[in-house]
Design an enzyme around this catalytic site. Sequence first.
Site, PDB file in Angstrom:
ATOM      1  CB  CYS A   1      -1.204   8.589  -3.169  1.00 18.19           C
ATOM      2  SG  CYS A   1      -2.885   8.978  -3.571  1.00 18.19           S
TER       3      CYS A   1
ATOM      4  NE  ARG B   1      -1.626  -0.309  -4.386  1.00 21.58           N
ATOM      5  CZ  ARG B   1      -1.744   0.935  -3.919  1.00 21.58           C
ATOM      6  NH1 ARG B   1      -2.845   1.600  -4.166  1.00 21.58           N
ATOM      7  NH2 ARG B   1      -0.782   1.507  -3.230  1.00 21.58           N
TER       8      ARG B   1
ATOM      9  CD  GLU C   1      -3.115   8.652   1.515  1.00 21.00           C
ATOM     10  OE1 GLU C   1      -3.263   9.632   2.247  1.00 21.00           O
ATOM     11  OE2 GLU C   1      -3.515   8.607   0.324  1.00 21.00           O
ATOM     12  CG  ASP C   2      -3.626   3.585  -1.232  1.00 23.64           C
ATOM     13  OD1 ASP C   2      -4.447   4.319  -0.661  1.00 23.64           O
ATOM     14  OD2 ASP C   2      -3.314   3.703  -2.435  1.00 23.64           O
TER      15      ASP C   2
ATOM     16  CG  LEU D   1      -4.353  -1.521  -9.933  1.00 27.30           C
ATOM     17  CD1 LEU D   1      -4.855  -1.767  -8.517  1.00 27.30           C
ATOM     18  CD2 LEU D   1      -4.890  -2.575 -10.898  1.00 27.30           C
TER      19      LEU D   1
ATOM     20  CG  HIS E   1      -8.447   5.835  -2.504  1.00 29.55           C
ATOM     21  ND1 HIS E   1      -7.199   5.883  -3.108  1.00 29.55           N
ATOM     22  CD2 HIS E   1      -8.667   4.532  -2.196  1.00 29.55           C
ATOM     23  CE1 HIS E   1      -6.701   4.650  -3.159  1.00 29.55           C
ATOM     24  NE2 HIS E   1      -7.563   3.814  -2.618  1.00 29.55           N
TER      25      HIS E   1
ATOM     26  CB  VAL F   1      -1.698   5.534 -12.539  1.00 28.14           C
ATOM     27  CG1 VAL F   1      -1.376   5.118 -13.961  1.00 28.14           C
ATOM     28  CG2 VAL F   1      -0.472   6.129 -11.869  1.00 28.14           C
TER      29      VAL F   1
ATOM     30  NE  ARG G   1      -8.590  -0.392  -5.791  1.00 26.30           N
ATOM     31  CZ  ARG G   1      -7.503   0.251  -6.202  1.00 26.30           C
ATOM     32  NH1 ARG G   1      -6.656   0.725  -5.333  1.00 26.30           N
ATOM     33  NH2 ARG G   1      -7.279   0.407  -7.488  1.00 26.30           N
TER      34      ARG G   1
HETATM   35  N1  GLY Z   1      -3.084   3.470  -9.028  1.00 26.91           N
HETATM   36  C1  GLY Z   1      -3.486   3.607  -7.698  1.00 26.91           C
HETATM   37  C2  GLY Z   1      -4.426   2.536  -7.302  1.00 26.91           C
HETATM   38  O1  GLY Z   1      -5.229   2.183  -8.127  1.00 26.91           O
HETATM   39  O2  GLY Z   1      -4.394   1.996  -6.235  1.00 26.91           O
END
Ligand code: GLY
Length: 284
Positions: free
Chosen positions: A273, A97, A77-78, A29, A172, A267, A144
């Site tokens: 991250c 994701r 990290e996300d 993404l 973020h 990206v 997000r």
């Molecule tokens: N490419 C990182 C994200 O969009 O989550």
Amino acid sequence: MAGLNMSSFGECTHAIVRSIPESLCKGALRMEEGDDVDFAAAKREHELYVGVLKNTLGLQVISLPGEESLPDCPFVEDVAVVCGETALITRPGAGSRRKEVEEMKKALRALHLNVVEMTDENATLDGGDVLFTGKEFFVGLSKRTNQRGAEILADTFKDYAVSTVPVEGHLHLKSCCSMAGPNLIAIGSGDAAQKILKTMQQMSDHRYDKLTVPDDHAANCIYMNIPSKGHVLLHRTTEEFPESVKVFEKLKDYLLIPVSGTELDKVDGLLTCCSVLINKKPEL
Ligand code: GLY
């Protein structure tokens, strides 16, 4: 509210990382179209990053395998927020994701952390929106991460205050800020970053020092407190952000480690991250 003993802020023993699948180049993404990711260069940058954690800093690094069906999977990290012995497995905001959490869950359980899962289908949270200062959490409300996700984070880490901060103009919260030391917030100079800082200052009872760098993405750096090294800061390189590096170089008594991140930045993947940092107490 309790707070961490600030002399231990940034201590860590383990890092979880995940290799880059080839699918990242075309499938990850991204906020904006732009240059293609060069796979070989991205892998090289990621290997250097992992090498710093493992060889320079002596962390125990758990490397999860990349997965071609999950192009964003290196951005570990996300999918988990770890604080002390508790790990919150998130519900990432991007549907593509969501399956990234599976490998992370296994890795965190293998480390015997108290793993909490965000199962509420109304909640979304990306770890990139979570800034832990040692005293409190700030959670970015972004494309997000939503309010319900922030509430579940607050329920999980009850010892700390949690404030929400609207995020605009960046993917973020931590796309333009991070902790650069105990009580020290690194912040970009862009309008969006400065607005975020102002909100955080208004929401907080604490007075943080700030380190303002000209480039928003350079404000995403990684602070660690490593017994044999002292204050350590991984930050982007002079080739990438010369003016911001001049600001980092003013930090006294720090081991400064420049790390390139040009390819993954295309990206929207920044330094924080690419790892989940954990401070594990020795098991008896
Ligand atoms: N490419 C990182 C994200 O969009 O989550």
